[in-house]
Design a protein around this motif. Structure first.
Motif, PDB file in Angstrom:
ATOM      1  N   THR A 209       0.834  -1.210   0.000  1.00 54.87           N
ATOM      2  CA  THR A 209       0.000   0.000   0.000  1.00 54.87           C
ATOM      3  C   THR A 209       0.865   1.254   0.000  1.00 54.87           C
ATOM      4  N   ALA A 210       1.935   1.225   0.798  1.00 51.94           N
ATOM      5  CA  ALA A 210       2.841   2.377   0.823  1.00 51.94           C
ATOM      6  C   ALA A 210       3.514   2.571  -0.524  1.00 51.94           C
ATOM      7  N   ALA A 211       3.932   1.466  -1.165  1.00 49.16           N
ATOM      8  CA  ALA A 211       4.597   1.589  -2.472  1.00 49.16           C
ATOM      9  C   ALA A 211       3.655   2.137  -3.528  1.00 49.16           C
ATOM     10  N   LEU A 212       2.393   1.784  -3.450  1.00 47.43           N
ATOM     11  CA  LEU A 212       1.429   2.266  -4.438  1.00 47.43           C
ATOM     12  C   LEU A 212       1.002   3.702  -4.186  1.00 47.43           C
ATOM     13  N   SER A 213       1.015   4.114  -2.919  1.00 43.29           N
ATOM     14  CA  SER A 213       0.525   5.459  -2.590  1.00 43.29           C
ATOM     15  C   SER A 213       1.618   6.523  -2.669  1.00 43.29           C
ATOM     16  N   LEU A 214       2.889   6.157  -2.547  1.00 44.55           N
ATOM     17  CA  LEU A 214       3.992   7.110  -2.579  1.00 44.55           C
ATOM     18  C   LEU A 214       4.753   7.004  -3.907  1.00 44.55           C
ATOM     19  N   ASP A 215       4.880   8.120  -4.582  1.00 45.05           N
ATOM     20  CA  ASP A 215       5.592   8.137  -5.871  1.00 45.05           C
ATOM     21  C   ASP A 215       7.060   8.456  -5.618  1.00 45.05           C
ATOM     22  N   ASP A 216       7.731   7.517  -4.963  1.00 47.54           N
ATOM     23  CA  ASP A 216       9.135   7.693  -4.612  1.00 47.54           C
ATOM     24  C   ASP A 216       9.865   6.400  -4.957  1.00 47.54           C
ATOM     25  N   PRO A 217      10.758   6.402  -5.935  1.00 48.73           N
ATOM     26  CA  PRO A 217      11.444   5.161  -6.328  1.00 48.73           C
ATOM     27  C   PRO A 217      12.187   4.498  -5.171  1.00 48.73           C
ATOM     28  N   ALA A 218      12.837   5.298  -4.339  1.00 50.91           N
ATOM     29  CA  ALA A 218      13.597   4.710  -3.226  1.00 50.91           C
ATOM     30  C   ALA A 218      12.653   4.017  -2.246  1.00 50.91           C
ATOM     31  N   THR A 219      11.546   4.676  -1.931  1.00 55.16           N
ATOM     32  CA  THR A 219      10.567   4.080  -1.018  1.00 55.16           C
ATOM     33  C   THR A 219       9.964   2.818  -1.609  1.00 55.16           C
ATOM     34  N   SER A 220       9.659   2.868  -2.901  1.00 59.59           N
ATOM     35  CA  SER A 220       9.091   1.703  -3.565  1.00 59.59           C
ATOM     36  C   SER A 220      10.075   0.545  -3.563  1.00 59.59           C
ATOM     37  N   LYS A 221      11.365   0.858  -3.785  1.00 61.83           N
ATOM     38  CA  LYS A 221      12.372  -0.202  -3.787  1.00 61.83           C
ATOM     39  C   LYS A 221      12.502  -0.840  -2.405  1.00 61.83           C
ATOM     40  N   ASP A 222      12.521   0.003  -1.366  1.00 62.14           N
ATOM     41  CA  ASP A 222      12.601  -0.551  -0.011  1.00 62.14           C
ATOM     42  C   ASP A 222      11.364  -1.389   0.314  1.00 62.14           C
ATOM     43  N   ALA A 223      10.209  -0.889  -0.119  1.00 66.36           N
ATOM     44  CA  ALA A 223       8.971  -1.632   0.140  1.00 66.36           C
ATOM     45  C   ALA A 223       8.971  -2.975  -0.578  1.00 66.36           C
ATOM     46  N   LEU A 224       9.435  -2.993  -1.831  1.00 69.07           N
ATOM     47  CA  LEU A 224       9.506  -4.241  -2.576  1.00 69.07           C
ATOM     48  C   LEU A 224      10.482  -5.224  -1.928  1.00 69.07           C
ATOM     49  N   ALA A 225      11.565  -4.706  -1.373  1.00 69.50           N
ATOM     50  CA  ALA A 225      12.518  -5.582  -0.691  1.00 69.50           C
ATOM     51  C   ALA A 225      11.865  -6.235   0.531  1.00 69.50           C
ATOM     52  N   VAL A 226      11.119  -5.423   1.300  1.00 64.87           N
ATOM     53  CA  VAL A 226      10.421  -5.981   2.459  1.00 64.87           C
ATOM     54  C   VAL A 226       9.357  -6.983   2.007  1.00 64.87           C
ATOM     55  N   ILE A 227       8.653  -6.646   0.927  1.00 65.00           N
ATOM     56  CA  ILE A 227       7.619  -7.552   0.423  1.00 65.00           C
ATOM     57  C   ILE A 227       8.232  -8.878  -0.003  1.00 65.00           C
ATOM     58  N   ARG A 228       9.388  -8.810  -0.717  1.00 65.00           N
ATOM     59  CA  ARG A 228      10.020 -10.054  -1.149  1.00 65.00           C
ATOM     60  C   ARG A 228      10.477 -10.882   0.052  1.00 65.00           C
ATOM     61  N   GLU A 229      11.075 -10.220   1.042  1.00 67.84           N
ATOM     62  CA  GLU A 229      11.560 -10.944   2.218  1.00 67.84           C
ATOM     63  C   GLU A 229      10.405 -11.627   2.948  1.00 67.84           C
ATOM     64  N   ASN A 230       9.297 -10.919   3.129  1.00 68.10           N
ATOM     65  CA  ASN A 230       8.157 -11.521   3.815  1.00 68.10           C
ATOM     66  C   ASN A 230       7.496 -12.600   2.973  1.00 68.10           C
ATOM     67  N   SER A 231       7.523 -12.444   1.664  1.00 72.52           N
ATOM     68  CA  SER A 231       6.955 -13.476   0.792  1.00 72.52           C
ATOM     69  C   SER A 231       7.747 -14.768   0.906  1.00 72.52           C
ATOM     70  N   VAL A 232       9.077 -14.662   0.891  1.00 70.37           N
ATOM     71  CA  VAL A 232       9.917 -15.855   0.992  1.00 70.37           C
ATOM     72  C   VAL A 232       9.727 -16.524   2.356  1.00 70.37           C
ATOM     73  N   GLU A 233       9.724 -15.717   3.419  1.00 71.09           N
ATOM     74  CA  GLU A 233       9.556 -16.293   4.749  1.00 71.09           C
ATOM     75  C   GLU A 233       8.162 -16.897   4.921  1.00 71.09           C
ATOM     76  N   GLY A 234       7.151 -16.218   4.383  1.00 67.44           N
ATOM     77  CA  GLY A 234       5.799 -16.759   4.469  1.00 67.44           C
ATOM     78  C   GLY A 234       5.661 -18.064   3.707  1.00 67.44           C
ATOM     79  N   LEU A 235       6.325 -18.149   2.531  1.00 69.52           N
ATOM     80  CA  LEU A 235       6.284 -19.378   1.761  1.00 69.52           C
ATOM     81  C   LEU A 235       6.967 -20.516   2.520  1.00 69.52           C
ATOM     82  N   ALA A 236       8.089 -20.207   3.170  1.00 67.07           N
ATOM     83  CA  ALA A 236       8.773 -21.229   3.971  1.00 67.07           C
ATOM     84  C   ALA A 236       7.892 -21.702   5.123  1.00 67.07           C
ATOM     85  N   GLU A 237       7.193 -20.777   5.777  1.00 70.64           N
ATOM     86  CA  GLU A 237       6.294 -21.151   6.870  1.00 70.64           C
ATOM     87  C   GLU A 237       5.145 -22.013   6.359  1.00 70.64           C
TER      88      GLU A 237
END
Length: 396
Positions: A209-237
């Motif tokens: 939601t933050a990545a979609l609402s904020l037009d900031d490449p750096a923020t979007s990149k950080d958000a995508l990194a967190v999303i990927r990390e949580n996706s991998v951990e969630g898949l492992a769980e």
């Protein structure tokens, strides 16, 4: 004595019909049960017909059939008699015990036994010959023998019925146990699934939601990194949970269940997701080892509390504290209480229910709600988990 107007059973109709035909056949052939009586052989057809009619109600009105049948058999003694009449009477005595009331089933054998003894003694005193005993034996064969046979059959039927009822009750209790076991297992699976996946999915929802609402490449990149990390951990769980469901060993908990040793990793992941979390662990490193169910419950309570703080808490510091007493471990998580300023993920309320269930399954106490503190209103989650039975603590 009221005679119920129930339809005769087909077996009773068959018994009455065959007995009457046999009796008439014996009468026609001139075969009689006795001779030299006051009445002619034709009169024997009357008791025969009466007993045949009583055979129709031997099952529906056994007491009535026995009383009238006894009178009919007594009247038959004044005629030449009929063997079919005697056989029908013995069947009526048997039916009175089998199909009659419990009181009648107890009294009829006793009564027929006393009658047999009285007849034997009476005729022996009258004739004063040993042959008089045969009359008593015949009386016992006609009355006492079918009565005792009826008792045996009735007891067997009652034992079979009791066994059937016990089997039904056992099956019902087994089904209730099965339903309870399935419900408990489904509840445990629901808690595991919620606790393992909700944290990661909440972080994904908030950062996306933050990545979609904020037009900031750096923020979007950080958000995508967190999303990927949580996706991998969630898949492992999720894979670990699927492995648990496919496991046929019957273990109540997964072999790789998280413990409080992994709490630091959980805190770091929460910080990565944007929470300002501090850990206050006052437990002694040399203290006694906690039971595995207690460690798992404490870990899940902290995990779910951090997930709720990520979804609902206002900006501010979240504090996780662990305190171990001689017989209990206290888990406490506080977070700022108020309307969050950033994006938030929807909640279902299942998290608080799961934490309470985990605590109550271990015999502990759980509480949650807002409370005042020097830093303002905070949302407090507190769980006290017993770590030793009361008698062990008393000995200590």
């Amino acid at each position: 004595m009221a005679l119920p107007l129930a339809r005769p059973h087909r077996v009773d109709v068959l018994i009455a019909s065959v007995s009457l035909l046999c009796g008439v056949g014996l009468w026609a052939l001139g075969l009689h049960a006795q001779t030299d009586r006051l009445l002619s052989s034709t009169w024997a057809l009357i008791p025969l017909s009466v007993l045949a009619c009583l055979s129709l109600v031997r099952r529906t009105a056994p007491r009535f059939a026995l009383c009238v049948g006894t009178l009919a058999l007594a009247a038959d003694q004044f005629t030449n008699g009929n063997l079919a009449s005697i056989m029908m009477y013995t069947d009526i005595v048997y039916a009175a015990v089998v199909y009659g009331s419990p009181a009648a089933a107890r009294r009829i054998p006793v009564t027929t036994g006393l009658v047999t003894v009285a007849v034997t003694i009476g005729f022996l005193a009258w004739f004063q010959k040993p042959e008089a005993v045969l009359i008593g034996v015949l009386t016992g064969v006609i009355s006492f023998a079918p009565a005792t046979t009826g008792v045996l059959v009735r007891n067997h039927r009652e034992a079979a019925e009791a066994a059937r009822l016990r089997a039904e009750q056992t099956a019902l209790l087994a089904e209730m146990d099965r339903v309870q076991a399935v419900s408990a297992e489904r509840a445990r699976m629901a808690r595991e699934l919620h606790d393992m996946v909700a944290n990661h999915l909440s972080a994904i929802a908030i950062h996306s939601t933050a990545a979609l609402s904020l037009d900031d490449p750096a923020t979007s990149k950080d958000a995508l990194a967190v999303i990927r990390e949580n996706s991998v951990e969630g898949l492992a769980e999720m894979r670990r949970l699927i492995g648990l469901l496919r496991d046929q060993t019957g273990d109540l908990e997964p072999s790789a269940a998280p413990t409080l040793a992994a709490l630091s990793t959980l805190i770091e992941n929460a910080r990565t997701n944007g929470l300002d979390v501090t850990l206050d662990d006052t437990r002694s490193p040399d203290g006694p080892k906690l039971p595995a169910p207690v460690e798992l419950a404490a870990y899940r309570i902290v995990q779910e509390s951090l997930t709720n703080a990520l979804k609902h808490a206002s900006p501010g510091r979240v504090t996780v504290s662990l305190t171990q007493r001689p017989r209990a471990l206290t888990v406490r998580v506080t977070s700022p209480y108020g309307d969050p300023s950033g994006p938030r993920a929807p909640g279902s309320g299942a998290g608080l229910v799961g934490m309470r269930e985990r605590t109550e399954l271990l015999g502990g106490t759980f509480g949650s709600g807002p409370e005042s503190s020097p830093d303002g209103t905070v949302w407090n989650v507190s769980a006290t988990l017993p770590v030793a039975p009361a008698d062990e603590g008393a000995d200590a």
